[in-house]
Scaffold this active site. Sequence first.
Site, PDB file in Angstrom:
ATOM      1  N   ASN A   1       6.132 -18.883 -13.492  1.00 19.88           N
ATOM      2  CA  ASN A   1       7.260 -18.496 -12.608  1.00 19.88           C
ATOM      3  C   ASN A   1       6.797 -18.245 -11.014  1.00 19.88           C
ATOM      4  OD1 ASN A   1       8.913 -16.664 -11.219  1.00 19.88           O
ATOM      5  ND2 ASN A   1       9.673 -16.044 -13.200  1.00 19.88           N
TER       6      ASN A   1
ATOM      7  N   HIS B   1       7.344 -15.113  -6.865  1.00 14.92           N
ATOM      8  CA  HIS B   1       6.534 -14.378  -6.168  1.00 14.92           C
ATOM      9  C   HIS B   1       6.133 -14.956  -4.901  1.00 14.92           C
ATOM     10  CE1 HIS B   1       6.734 -10.601  -8.207  1.00 14.92           C
ATOM     11  NE2 HIS B   1       6.722 -11.341  -9.382  1.00 14.92           N
TER      12      HIS B   1
ATOM     13  N   HIS C   1      13.918 -17.528 -10.714  1.00 12.94           N
ATOM     14  CA  HIS C   1      15.177 -16.852 -10.914  1.00 12.94           C
ATOM     15  C   HIS C   1      15.963 -16.242  -9.600  1.00 12.94           C
ATOM     16  CE1 HIS C   1      16.138 -12.379 -12.472  1.00 12.94           C
ATOM     17  NE2 HIS C   1      17.392 -12.981 -12.206  1.00 12.94           N
TER      18      HIS C   1
ATOM     19  N   ARG D   1      18.266 -14.650  -8.307  1.00 12.77           N
ATOM     20  CA  ARG D   1      18.865 -13.205  -8.409  1.00 12.77           C
ATOM     21  C   ARG D   1      20.103 -13.088  -7.445  1.00 12.77           C
ATOM     22  NH1 ARG D   1      15.443  -9.062 -10.642  1.00 12.77           N
ATOM     23  NH2 ARG D   1      17.100  -7.797 -10.006  1.00 12.77           N
TER      24      ARG D   1
ATOM     25  N   ARG E   1      16.799 -11.789  -3.393  1.00 16.08           N
ATOM     26  CA  ARG E   1      15.620 -11.158  -2.879  1.00 16.08           C
ATOM     27  C   ARG E   1      14.255 -11.930  -2.706  1.00 16.08           C
ATOM     28  NH1 ARG E   1      13.762  -7.035  -7.561  1.00 16.08           N
ATOM     29  NH2 ARG E   1      16.022  -6.074  -7.300  1.00 16.08           N
TER      30      ARG E   1
ATOM     31  N   GLU F   1      16.265 -18.899 -14.520  1.00 16.29           N
ATOM     32  CA  GLU F   1      16.749 -17.509 -14.750  1.00 16.29           C
ATOM     33  C   GLU F   1      17.804 -16.999 -13.952  1.00 16.29           C
ATOM     34  OE1 GLU F   1      13.424 -14.912 -14.492  1.00 16.29           O
ATOM     35  OE2 GLU F   1      12.041 -16.056 -15.934  1.00 16.29           O
TER      36      GLU F   1
ATOM     37  N   THR G   1      12.874  -7.727 -14.032  1.00 13.91           N
ATOM     38  CA  THR G   1      13.988  -7.582 -15.003  1.00 13.91           C
ATOM     39  C   THR G   1      13.268  -6.478 -16.105  1.00 13.91           C
ATOM     40  OG1 THR G   1      14.110 -10.031 -14.751  1.00 13.91           O
ATOM     41  CG2 THR G   1      15.261  -9.034 -16.721  1.00 13.91           C
TER      42      THR G   1
ATOM     43  N   GLU H   1      14.042 -16.017 -25.528  1.00  4.77           N
ATOM     44  CA  GLU H   1      12.741 -15.718 -24.873  1.00  4.77           C
ATOM     45  C   GLU H   1      12.543 -14.267 -25.425  1.00  4.77           C
ATOM     46  OE1 GLU H   1      11.769 -16.966 -20.710  1.00  4.77           O
ATOM     47  OE2 GLU H   1      10.327 -15.161 -20.505  1.00  4.77           O
TER      48      GLU H   1
ATOM     49  N   HIS I   1       7.056 -11.723 -19.723  1.00  3.46           N
ATOM     50  CA  HIS I   1       7.276 -10.581 -18.922  1.00  3.46           C
ATOM     51  C   HIS I   1       6.286  -9.587 -19.023  1.00  3.46           C
ATOM     52  CE1 HIS I   1       8.734  -7.264 -16.528  1.00  3.46           C
ATOM     53  NE2 HIS I   1       9.776  -8.140 -16.264  1.00  3.46           N
TER      54      HIS I   1
HETATM   55  N1  PXP Z   1      10.403 -14.530 -18.185  1.00  2.00           N
HETATM   56  C1  PXP Z   1      11.507 -13.724 -17.735  1.00  2.00           C
HETATM   57  C2  PXP Z   1      12.898 -13.788 -18.380  1.00  2.00           C
HETATM   58  C3  PXP Z   1      11.603 -13.246 -16.506  1.00  2.00           C
HETATM   59  O1  PXP Z   1      12.487 -12.605 -16.179  1.00  2.00           O
HETATM   60  C4  PXP Z   1      10.489 -13.055 -15.913  1.00  2.00           C
HETATM   61  C5  PXP Z   1      10.243 -12.057 -14.687  1.00  2.00           C
HETATM   62  O2  PXP Z   1      10.945 -12.732 -13.750  1.00  2.00           O
HETATM   63  C6  PXP Z   1       9.404 -13.498 -16.367  1.00  2.00           C
HETATM   64  C7  PXP Z   1       9.251 -14.279 -17.689  1.00  2.00           C
HETATM   65  C8  PXP Z   1       7.779 -13.280 -15.677  1.00  2.00           C
HETATM   66  O3  PXP Z   1       7.357 -12.095 -15.864  1.00  2.00           O
HETATM   67  P1  PXP Z   1       5.913 -11.777 -15.115  1.00  2.00           P
HETATM   68  O4  PXP Z   1       6.366 -12.083 -13.590  1.00  2.00           O
HETATM   69  O5  PXP Z   1       5.887 -10.236 -15.435  1.00  2.00           O
HETATM   70  O6  PXP Z   1       5.046 -12.641 -15.557  1.00  2.00           O
END
Ligand code: PXP
Length: 260
Positions: free
Chosen positions: A6, A9, A42, A44, A48, A69, A100, A151, A214
């Site tokens: 992901n 960030h 994602h 959003r 952001r 996402e 999330t 998921e 997550h």
């Molecule tokens: N999976 C989903 C569905 C999420 O919403 C997120 C956070 O955006 C992640 C995975 C990744 O989470 P993390 O950044 O805490 O590894």
Amino acid sequence: MKLGVNIDHIAVLREARGVNNPNLIYALSICEKAGAEQITIHLREDRRHIQDKDVQDIINHSVLPVNLECAIDPKIIDIVCSLKPHRATLVPEKREEVTTEGGLLLDTTNKKLVEAVEKLKQNEIEVSLFIEPTQKDVDTAKCFFNVDWIELHTGKYSNLYSMLYSNLAHSNHSIKELELDRKSLKQMLDKELKNLISMSDLAKELKLKVAAGHGLNYQNVKDIAKIETIEELNIGQSIIARSIFTGLEKAIIDMRELID
Ligand code: PXP
């Protein structure tokens, strides 16, 4: 087990300064070279981090499948259908949340949710539902929504792990409701891990494909990676955080090694 990275960030850092650096497209080839098998982003509602143009650019340039996402808001679903990612993962969204915070409320009478799933299916986009690891939600995902993927939200497991085994409890970010004695935390952690295993096994029996994510990081990922019925992990924050010190390629390689 596949690894989806992901990269939200990276966009957080870019948006913090309102410039065009760090560049998300530059990250794509590094992810692929380091052994990631999917790019997760994602879009959003509050934009952001990831912007609409990022999604378009990432879909155009990524050699890896893109897992987008998104919330069930009809405007967002229309955008997703026009951009055509490989997969859409429906997640709950609250404006004020930092990330999330929980799984989707799988309310079968929620018109927006039902229509979002149908519309994505009609557009030939794989659908995944980000859910809490409960039997009711796994059953509903299969029997009512008949989606391709679920998921499982690993946030509870990750929070318990951090409060038990990291310095989190002694920091400003201690999770107040988990300020418990070590024995209780350990019991809760063991129970949550068992629950994730049995919910993943149940989903597999129902012929759902299972992803999880997550809060997974370099400490807590090993026990999750042992769950044979989970096909894929989506990990963001911990990988991008480590990449500040090691570079992105090494951060992904390190995570890949732990998972393997
Ligand atoms: N999976 C989903 C569905 C999420 O919403 C997120 C956070 O955006 C992640 C995975 C990744 O989470 P993390 O950044 O805490 O590894």
